[in-house]
Design a protein around this motif. Structure first.
Motif, PDB file in Angstrom:
ATOM      1  N   ALA A 101      33.358  47.836  44.319  1.00 22.74           N
ATOM      2  CA  ALA A 101      35.045  47.923  44.044  1.00 22.74           C
ATOM      3  C   ALA A 101      35.743  48.379  45.365  1.00 22.74           C
ATOM      4  N   ILE A 102      35.154  48.979  46.130  1.00 22.82           N
ATOM      5  CA  ILE A 102      35.453  49.391  47.628  1.00 22.82           C
ATOM      6  C   ILE A 102      35.602  48.215  48.240  1.00 22.82           C
ATOM      7  N   ASP A 109      35.768  45.076  47.768  1.00 24.19           N
ATOM      8  CA  ASP A 109      36.571  44.125  47.249  1.00 24.19           C
ATOM      9  C   ASP A 109      38.236  44.615  47.592  1.00 24.19           C
ATOM     10  N   GLN A 110      38.435  45.829  47.781  1.00 23.48           N
ATOM     11  CA  GLN A 110      39.784  46.082  47.979  1.00 23.48           C
ATOM     12  C   GLN A 110      39.947  46.438  49.573  1.00 23.48           C
ATOM     13  N   LYS A 126      42.605  51.393  53.881  1.00 27.28           N
ATOM     14  CA  LYS A 126      41.894  52.509  53.120  1.00 27.28           C
ATOM     15  C   LYS A 126      40.412  52.661  53.807  1.00 27.28           C
ATOM     16  N   ARG A 156      38.968  43.987  51.601  1.00 30.57           N
ATOM     17  CA  ARG A 156      39.358  42.937  52.021  1.00 30.57           C
ATOM     18  C   ARG A 156      40.786  42.709  52.226  1.00 30.57           C
ATOM     19  N   ASN A 157      41.494  43.293  51.622  1.00 29.72           N
ATOM     20  CA  ASN A 157      42.871  43.089  51.217  1.00 29.72           C
ATOM     21  C   ASN A 157      43.771  44.229  51.766  1.00 29.72           C
ATOM     22  N   SER A 158      42.970  45.543  51.855  1.00 32.01           N
ATOM     23  CA  SER A 158      43.729  46.734  52.262  1.00 32.01           C
ATOM     24  C   SER A 158      42.875  47.600  53.312  1.00 32.01           C
ATOM     25  N   PHE A 193      40.882  54.332  45.635  1.00 31.10           N
ATOM     26  CA  PHE A 193      40.012  53.072  45.098  1.00 31.10           C
ATOM     27  C   PHE A 193      40.362  53.022  43.511  1.00 31.10           C
TER      28      PHE A 193
END
Length: 284
Positions: free
Chosen positions: A192-193, A195-196, A203, A198-200, A262
């Motif tokens: 999950a981390i 994946d996120q 974070k 990649r766009n954010s 997240f």
């Protein structure tokens, strides 16, 4: 081009990642020997994935006391080199770290920004890795966790099950407190981390992830025996009655609230334990 590159293939978290990840490449020790720090970076440049998770590490805590240089290459120099390669390519890098970077003092949960002060070689080697990942200054997450267990490899749950079938009673340390963490939950969090990020990429940072509620090793052992229907009695002992080459933190509690960014929460380790026992029972 793979979506995800994972260092590690047979460890507890890597095994769960293999079950969960889709288009991923997994590199075991034969494919990428992290005693050569440049090997990991070269693999990243060769595969050019969209994200990287490092689930490989020197995890022999006691052996690290006499082999600190070797442990520091694998836990420190190798992930630092990986992180630099990821930063050059602008892709997220997720590094799994440990509660052993803290001194284990007090009884309050350690926050990600708290001062680090490892008690031994293993913790020092992992801290070197953390510093290298941050210095690379790319999109990254350092995920500190604790007391990992699963149906694979060697871990406390499997040891207690074996001993609980062999003996009527056991003595287990009761003055070390922490959060047992299912390897599957760690794998899910890493995915999950990554994946996120990649766009954010904003974070990026250091986070804590451990199971709830916090308990002692002895309490953890009692729950293992109860769920496995084993009549083995657990008696509390202090750490001083079970000396080991490496000092263990007395307080391994981790503050995990920042994972809200997240959308992640602490997993209930008791549920994870039930799933682990079910998986072990299903084996021939």
């Amino acid at each position: 081009m793979p979506t995800l590159l994972v260092f590690g293939a047979t460890g507890q978290v890597a095994t769960e990642l293999r079950r969960l990840a889709g288009a991923a490449v997994f590199l075991d020790r034969a494919a990428c020997d992290l005693s050569d720090p440049d090997a990991g970076a070269a693999a990243i440049r060769r595969h050019r994935p969209q994200a990287v998770i490092n689930a490989a590490a020197w995890t022999a805590v006691d052996a690290a006391e006499t082999q600190e240089a070797a442990a520091t290459v694998i836990n420190g120099a190798a992930p630092a080199a990986m992180a630099r390669a990821c930063a050059d390519l602008g892709i997220p890098f997720v590094q799994i770290s440990t509660d052993y970077v803290f001194d284990g003092q007090g009884d309050a949960p350690f926050k990600p920004a708290d001062v680090t002060a490892p008690l031994g070689a293993y913790g020092r080697s992992k801290l070197v890795g953390e510093m290298g990942v941050r210095a690379a200054n790319g999109p990254h997450a350092i995920l500190r966790t604790s007391w990992v267990f699963s149906a694979h490899g060697g871990n406390f749950v499997k040891t207690m099950l074996r001993l609980g079938r062999e003996r009527d009673s056991l003595t287990v340390v009761a003055d070390q407190i922490g959060g047992p963490t299912p390897a599957r939950a760690i794998a899910q969090a890493c995915l999950a981390i990554a994946d996120q990020l990649r766009n954010s990429p904003q974070k990026s940072g250091t986070y804590h992830f451990s199971g709830a509620p916090d308990v002692s090793w002895a309490t953890f052992a009692r729950e293992i025996m109860a769920q496995a229907n084993l009549p083995c009695t657990i008696t509390d002992i202090p750490t001083s009655a079970y000396p080991t080459p490496a000092l263990r933190p007395a307080n391994s509690r981790l503050e995990c609230q920042t994972l809200d960014v997240f959308g992640l929460a602490r997993p209930d380790w008791r549920r994870g334990l039930r799933e682990t026992l079910k998986e072990l029972d299903a084996r021939p």
